[in-house]
Design an enzyme around this catalytic site. Structure first.
Site: not given
Length: 297
Positions: A130, A164, A272
């Site tokens: 990202c 995550g 992102n």
């Protein structure tokens, strides 16, 4: 709506935040027929959401895609760098086009505004990271405007809630792949990538700052090249914008940008994740158009 037979059949491997946001983006496009969202845990929130959207799901991961290899043409791999290295062993043998959203760095590195037309018939296209998708357009613009880049550093700050499990597990690969891509696309002699995960609530919008030690003769050209590149990115990432336009001091150039997400599934501050998914969709749309053109000739 296009006839299903004229659309590219798609599978999404990975049912986390990136995979689910991709699901909504793919379903909204007339170019694609979403066949599967595949994960590893049958009772995961991601697979439950996909089922509620009338998408066929499986928790059998790659095994399911092996068993159903005739049902799809294109795969978005939103797993992890380590998993992708295993997954692509099957996909390459089966002739499946893979868009890799992990930092595995197996396939052709791609930033749509820079080299989308160059991916040709590549089997595997890697979207780097990202932070790479955010910073590389500016790094490439600098390359066009300066004589030489001695050192290039990119610092990205993202909200903790947008990072995550896979993002946190791939930090080392994130750094390595981003730094490699920065060198490839900018020609910089030395590169460094830093990722800061901000726990603040509410979540803060993604921001990326680029610092370059460079030799240049015309700073107006630097500004012009950067401005032109920003507009190219905005063609597929509307929320991409500069917050600090190019400034220079004693040979150091500083540029800062932010990315506001589209809000298809993820919150707007998760730019992102949105930017790499928008890049993935741009690559998939390009391959779809190329395939359709070839079919009519």
């Amino acid at each position: 709506m296009k006839n299903k037979s004229s659309r590219t059949r798609v599978a999404i491997l990975g049912s986390g935040s990136i995979g689910l946001d991709l699901m909504f983006k793919v379903k909204a496009s007339e170019h694609f027929d979403l066949k599967f969202v595949v994960g590893r845990h049958a009772n995961s929130d991601g697979l439950k959401l996909a089922r509620s959207c009338n998408v066929e799901t499986s928790s059998d991961g790659l095994d399911f895609l092996k068993e159903n290899e005739d049902a799809y043409d294109l795969v978005f791999d939103a797993t992890s760098a380590a998993a992708h290295k295993v997954n692509n062993g099957f996909f390459s043998g089966a002739g499946k086009f893979v868009i890799d959203l992990t930092p595995a760095k197996l396939g052709r590195l791609c930033v749509p505004c820079i080299n989308l037309d160059d991916i040709g018939a590549e089997q595997n296209v890697n979207l780097i990271t990202c932070g790479g998708q955010a910073s590389l357009p500016l790094a490439y613009a600098l390359k066009q405007a300066v004589d030489e880049i001695e050192y290039l550093e990119v610092v990205s700050a993202i909200a903790s809630r947008s990072a995550g499990i896979a993002t946190r597990e791939n930090i080392d690969e994130y750094m390595t792949t981003t730094e490699y891509a920065l060198a490839q696309f900018s020609g910089a002699k030395k590169t460094k990538a830093i990722l800061n995960i901000n726990p603040a609530e509410p979540g803060v919008r993604m921001q990326t700052t680029l610092y370059a030690h460079a030799r240049y003769r015309d700073f107006d050209r630097v500004r012009a090249c950067v401005a032109e590149m920003v507009e190219k990115v905005r063609e597929y990432v509307p929320g991409y914008r500069l917050v600090v336009e190019p400034i220079e001091s004693q040979g150091r150039i500083t540029i800062s940008l932010t990315v506001r997400g589209r809000g298809d599934y993820l919150p707007e501050y998760a730019g992102n994740l949105d930017i790499i998914n928008c890049a993935a969709l741009a690559v998939a749309s390009h391959r779809h158009a190329t395939a359709r053109l070839g079919a009519t000739q």
